[in-house]
Structure formats: structure tokens, C-alpha cells
Design an enzyme around this catalytic site. Structure first.
Site, PDB file in Angstrom:
ATOM      1  N   CYS A   1      -6.175   3.502  12.950  1.00 38.93           N
ATOM      2  CA  CYS A   1      -5.689   2.932  14.334  1.00 38.93           C
ATOM      3  C   CYS A   1      -6.292   1.786  15.114  1.00 38.93           C
ATOM      4  O   CYS A   1      -7.573   1.841  14.507  1.00 38.93           O
ATOM      5  CB  CYS A   1      -5.686   3.716  15.570  1.00 38.93           C
ATOM      6  SG  CYS A   1      -4.841   3.577  16.573  1.00 38.93           S
TER       7      CYS A   1
ATOM      8  N   ALA B   1     -13.404   5.305 -20.991  1.00 35.22           N
ATOM      9  CA  ALA B   1     -13.913   6.167 -20.057  1.00 35.22           C
ATOM     10  C   ALA B   1     -13.694   7.985 -20.767  1.00 35.22           C
ATOM     11  O   ALA B   1     -14.240   8.646 -20.083  1.00 35.22           O
ATOM     12  CB  ALA B   1     -13.546   5.688 -18.391  1.00 35.22           C
TER      13      ALA B   1
ATOM     14  N   HIS C   1     -14.434   1.546  -1.003  1.00 38.92           N
ATOM     15  CA  HIS C   1     -13.555   0.267  -1.015  1.00 38.92           C
ATOM     16  C   HIS C   1     -12.164   0.586  -0.208  1.00 38.92           C
ATOM     17  O   HIS C   1     -11.432   0.266   0.181  1.00 38.92           O
ATOM     18  CB  HIS C   1     -12.977  -0.259  -2.347  1.00 38.92           C
ATOM     19  CG  HIS C   1     -13.802  -1.827  -2.226  1.00 38.92           C
ATOM     20  ND1 HIS C   1     -13.674  -2.105  -3.185  1.00 38.92           N
ATOM     21  CD2 HIS C   1     -14.977  -2.080  -1.988  1.00 38.92           C
ATOM     22  CE1 HIS C   1     -14.775  -3.423  -3.853  1.00 38.92           C
ATOM     23  NE2 HIS C   1     -15.689  -3.039  -2.882  1.00 38.92           N
TER      24      HIS C   1
ATOM     25  N   ASN D   1     -17.739   0.881 -20.287  1.00 40.16           N
ATOM     26  CA  ASN D   1     -16.921  -0.379 -19.816  1.00 40.16           C
ATOM     27  C   ASN D   1     -16.046  -0.364 -20.957  1.00 40.16           C
ATOM     28  O   ASN D   1     -16.813  -0.026 -22.125  1.00 40.16           O
ATOM     29  CB  ASN D   1     -17.473  -1.297 -19.480  1.00 40.16           C
ATOM     30  CG  ASN D   1     -16.357  -2.047 -18.824  1.00 40.16           C
ATOM     31  OD1 ASN D   1     -15.537  -1.076 -17.358  1.00 40.16           O
ATOM     32  ND2 ASN D   1     -15.795  -3.394 -18.720  1.00 40.16           N
TER      33      ASN D   1
ATOM     34  N   TYR E   1       1.014  -1.331   0.471  1.00 41.00           N
ATOM     35  CA  TYR E   1       0.196   0.095  -0.464  1.00 41.00           C
ATOM     36  C   TYR E   1       0.703   1.093  -0.278  1.00 41.00           C
ATOM     37  O   TYR E   1       0.819   2.403  -0.384  1.00 41.00           O
ATOM     38  CB  TYR E   1      -1.195  -0.056   0.805  1.00 41.00           C
ATOM     39  CG  TYR E   1      -1.740  -1.278   0.838  1.00 41.00           C
ATOM     40  CD1 TYR E   1      -3.338  -0.615  -0.275  1.00 41.00           C
ATOM     41  CD2 TYR E   1      -1.785  -2.166   1.471  1.00 41.00           C
ATOM     42  CE1 TYR E   1      -3.784  -1.576  -0.060  1.00 41.00           C
ATOM     43  CE2 TYR E   1      -2.641  -3.568   0.897  1.00 41.00           C
ATOM     44  CZ  TYR E   1      -3.532  -2.843   0.319  1.00 41.00           C
ATOM     45  OH  TYR E   1      -5.158  -4.025   0.122  1.00 41.00           O
TER      46      TYR E   1
ATOM     47  N   GLN F   1     -15.267   1.581  -5.886  1.00 44.31           N
ATOM     48  CA  GLN F   1     -14.763   0.861  -5.670  1.00 44.31           C
ATOM     49  C   GLN F   1     -13.255   1.502  -5.734  1.00 44.31           C
ATOM     50  O   GLN F   1     -12.307   0.908  -4.823  1.00 44.31           O
ATOM     51  CB  GLN F   1     -15.044  -0.136  -6.409  1.00 44.31           C
ATOM     52  CG  GLN F   1     -16.038  -0.456  -7.013  1.00 44.31           C
ATOM     53  CD  GLN F   1     -15.829  -1.712  -8.037  1.00 44.31           C
ATOM     54  OE1 GLN F   1     -16.042  -2.823  -7.197  1.00 44.31           O
ATOM     55  NE2 GLN F   1     -16.686  -1.370  -8.963  1.00 44.31           N
TER      56      GLN F   1
HETATM   57  N1  APR Z   1     -12.078   2.623 -19.904  1.00 43.01           N
HETATM   58  C1  APR Z   1     -12.907   2.032 -19.592  1.00 43.01           C
HETATM   59  N2  APR Z   1     -13.263   1.221 -19.020  1.00 43.01           N
HETATM   60  C2  APR Z   1     -11.959   0.096 -18.490  1.00 43.01           C
HETATM   61  C3  APR Z   1     -10.666   1.106 -18.963  1.00 43.01           C
HETATM   62  C4  APR Z   1     -11.373   2.157 -20.150  1.00 43.01           C
HETATM   63  N3  APR Z   1     -10.085   2.926 -20.002  1.00 43.01           N
HETATM   64  N4  APR Z   1      -9.462   0.948 -18.587  1.00 43.01           N
HETATM   65  C5  APR Z   1     -10.076  -0.502 -18.903  1.00 43.01           C
HETATM   66  N5  APR Z   1     -11.725  -0.701 -18.156  1.00 43.01           N
HETATM   67  C6  APR Z   1     -12.409  -1.204 -17.899  1.00 43.01           C
HETATM   68  C7  APR Z   1     -12.031  -3.067 -17.760  1.00 43.01           C
HETATM   69  O1  APR Z   1     -12.076  -3.494 -19.478  1.00 43.01           O
HETATM   70  C8  APR Z   1     -12.599  -3.739 -16.773  1.00 43.01           C
HETATM   71  O2  APR Z   1     -13.712  -4.402 -17.019  1.00 43.01           O
HETATM   72  O3  APR Z   1     -12.272  -1.214 -16.526  1.00 43.01           O
HETATM   73  C9  APR Z   1     -12.352  -3.155 -15.640  1.00 43.01           C
HETATM   74  C10 APR Z   1     -11.836  -2.963 -14.642  1.00 43.01           C
HETATM   75  O4  APR Z   1     -12.441  -3.860 -13.788  1.00 43.01           O
HETATM   76  P1  APR Z   1     -11.239  -4.482 -12.754  1.00 43.01           P
HETATM   77  O5  APR Z   1      -9.835  -4.688 -12.909  1.00 43.01           O
HETATM   78  O6  APR Z   1     -12.399  -6.517 -11.976  1.00 43.01           O
HETATM   79  O7  APR Z   1     -11.674  -3.428 -11.601  1.00 43.01           O
HETATM   80  P2  APR Z   1     -12.913  -3.315 -10.765  1.00 43.01           P
HETATM   81  O8  APR Z   1     -13.952  -3.656 -11.648  1.00 43.01           O
HETATM   82  O9  APR Z   1     -12.963  -1.865 -10.247  1.00 43.01           O
HETATM   83  O10 APR Z   1     -12.586  -4.593  -9.392  1.00 43.01           O
HETATM   84  C11 APR Z   1     -13.045  -4.020  -8.468  1.00 43.01           C
HETATM   85  O11 APR Z   1     -11.802  -5.592  -6.797  1.00 43.01           O
HETATM   86  O12 APR Z   1      -9.758  -6.945  -6.376  1.00 43.01           O
HETATM   87  C12 APR Z   1     -11.102  -5.517  -6.095  1.00 43.01           C
HETATM   88  O13 APR Z   1     -10.756  -3.759  -4.645  1.00 43.01           O
HETATM   89  C13 APR Z   1     -10.842  -4.169  -5.244  1.00 43.01           C
HETATM   90  O14 APR Z   1     -12.146  -2.446  -6.388  1.00 43.01           O
HETATM   91  C14 APR Z   1     -11.826  -3.137  -6.204  1.00 43.01           C
HETATM   92  C15 APR Z   1     -12.091  -4.434  -7.214  1.00 43.01           C
END
Ligand code: APR
Length: 234
Positions: free
Chosen positions: A117, A221, A109, A203, A56, A91
Site C-alpha cells: 500500500c 540449470a 527484486h 548459465n 503484473y 532476482q
Molecule cells: N538454464 C540456465 N540458464 C538459462 C536457462 C536455463 N534453462 N535459460 C536461459 N538461461 C540464461 C540465459 O542464457 C540468460 O543469460 O538465463 C539468463 C537470463 O537472463 P535475463 O533474461 O537477463 O534475466 P536476469 O539476469 O534474471 O535479469 C535480471 O533484469 O529486467 C530485470 O528485474 C529483472 O530480475 C530481472 C533482472
């Protein structure tokens, strides 16, 4: 586009991808480089706190090397200019929504820029490294500070408030999330159960839950969020 007055925007790692923050599940994503059970569970912290703090610390330091992109900035503008309420439920643990101008943000999250603490429960802003030697600024205990992050197996923050927002909104937009992690992955179904709100997925590719959305827009995005915001403010 209809006039929406009560908008909830759920965001995931994809909204920060164009800022240079790695997502979790894309090729080369964080969970390809680290095992969840090594760095993102309460057990991992108990077993090897130095490894978890280090993971982290690295991510916190990265906050200084990235900037909000047009998607974060467009959501800030939407909140400022819409004749209504916009809530970002994220998230993400980065601070790019704040820096993009959003004020009404729920970090379900947790936040990289805070530590908590384990003895006195205080949550404080923290932009430096945190180690097992770092003393709590409130109760002086050490080792006591942990990242203010919701790990796997822990309860996301503010769920009651989020649920009421979901049931009250007239537009729900999900941006950049793969739809793999609950409870966020279930938000669209909760919204649709009211039968009144419109739902849009933005997405890069169809997410796991894409079929639950009334409308889907696939692409970056950084392009699609500003375009949607312009439509909403027209
Ligand atoms: N624009 C739009 N979407 C995008 C882009 C972009 N430029 N780049 C990637 N993505 C999409 C990917 O296609 C994917 O479907 O963003 C998504 C990211 O997915 P994850 O990596 O699974 O992230 P997330 O959904 O936020 O994960 C949820 O999982 O591990 C935990 O706590 C962590 O908050 C996180 C949670």
C-alpha cells in the site's frame, strides 16, 4: 569438492526458464514484448497504472500454471541437508524457490505474490488481480496498492543483509542470470574481493560477467544445479 559451510546462491530468470517462465533478455523474452519504460518504472505506473497493474496481474496469474523444476528442488534439498547455511538471493519475483523447498530466500527484486500500500505501507500476500479500484485491506484506501516489485530506478530490497552474506560466504554460485543488471551483477566481484570464497557460474551460455567467476559450468540449470548439489552433499 571442498566442504562449504556458508553458501550464497544468486538466481535469475534462467533458473525458472525450464518451468515455463519467460526470461527477460533471451530471444522472445519479456523485454522484447514490452518496453521497460512502459511497465517497469515508477513513471510508467504514474502515467498508466492500469497498463502496469495488468502486466503484473498477468504474470501473477501465471504463477498458478508453473511448477518448480529440478534446479529449484535441488536448492531446497541443499538447504535442508547441508551441514551449514544456504541462502538463496533471487532476482526472480516468482515463488518457485519457496515451492521448491527453500526457506532462506531473499527476494531482492520483490515478489509477484505480494502487493504494497502506497499510503499505509503494509505489504500483503496477494494472489488475485489488483486494480486501481482494489482497496487496501489495512487502511481501505484506493487507489493505493501497487505490485511489491522493485522497478528500474528503485532500490533493491535487503541490500545490507545481502552484502554481509556476500562477504561472509565461502561459496558463491550464480544461476541463470545474464549479468546485465546491477547491483546483482556486481556480487561476484564483492565475493572475490575477500579472497577466500570459491565462485561458480551456472548459465546456459557465458554471462556478461562470466570471466569474474573462478569456475563456469554452461548448460541447463535443471541439469547442472542438481549435479552441483550432489557434489556439495557428497
Ligand atoms: N538454464 C540456465 N540458464 C538459462 C536457462 C536455463 N534453462 N535459460 C536461459 N538461461 C540464461 C540465459 O542464457 C540468460 O543469460 O538465463 C539468463 C537470463 O537472463 P535475463 O533474461 O537477463 O534475466 P536476469 O539476469 O534474471 O535479469 C535480471 O533484469 O529486467 C530485470 O528485474 C529483472 O530480475 C530481472 C533482472
Amino acid at each position: 569438492m571442498a566442504r562449504y559451510r556458508n553458501i550464497v546462491v544468486l538466481t535469475g530468470a534462467g533458473i525458472s526458464a525450464e518451468s515455463g517462465v519467460a526470461t527477460f533478455r533471451d530471444a522472445g523474452g519479456l523485454w522484447e514484448q514490452h518496453r521497460i519504460e512502459d511497465v517497469a518504472t515508477p513513471d510508467a505506473f504514474q502515467r498508466d497504472p492500469d497498463l502496469v497493474q495488468g502486466f503484473y496481474n498477468q504474470r501473477r496469474a501465471q504463477l498458478f500454471t508453473v511448477d518448480p523444476n529440478p534446479a529449484h528442488i535441488a536448492l531446497g534439498k541443499l538447504e535442508q541437508l547441508l551441514d551449514g547455511t544456504v541462502t538463496v538471493v533471487t532476482q526472480n519475483v516468482d515463488n518457485l524457490h519457496e515451492r521448491g523447498g527453500s526457506k532462506n530466500i531473499i527476494h531482492m527484486h520483490g515478489e509477484l505474490s505480494k502487493v504494497r500500500c502506497r499510503h499505509c505501507s503494509i505489504v500483503v500476500e496477494w494472489l488475485e488481480d489488483c486494480t486501481q479500484e482494489t482497496r487496501c485491506p489495512n487502511c481501505s484506501d484506493a487507489p493505493a496498492l501497487r505490485p511489491h516489485i522493485v522497478w528500474f530506478g528503485e532500490m533493491p530490497f535487503d541490500m545490507e543483509r545481502i552484502e554481509s552474506l556476500l562477504y561472509a560466504c565461502d561459496l558463491f554460485v550464480s544461476v541463470g542470470t545474464s549479468g546485465n543488471v546491477y547491483p546483482a551483477a556486481g556480487f561476484v566481484s564483492a565475493v572475490r574481493s575477500t579472497g577466500v570464497a570459491h565462485t561458480i557460474e551456472i548459465n546456459l551460455e557465458p554471462s556478461e560477467g562470466a570471466s569474474y567467476f573462478a569456475e563456469t559450468r554452461h548448460g541447463k540449470a535443471g541439469d547442472l544445479v542438481p549435479a552441483l548439489v550432489d557434489e556439495l552433499l557428497e
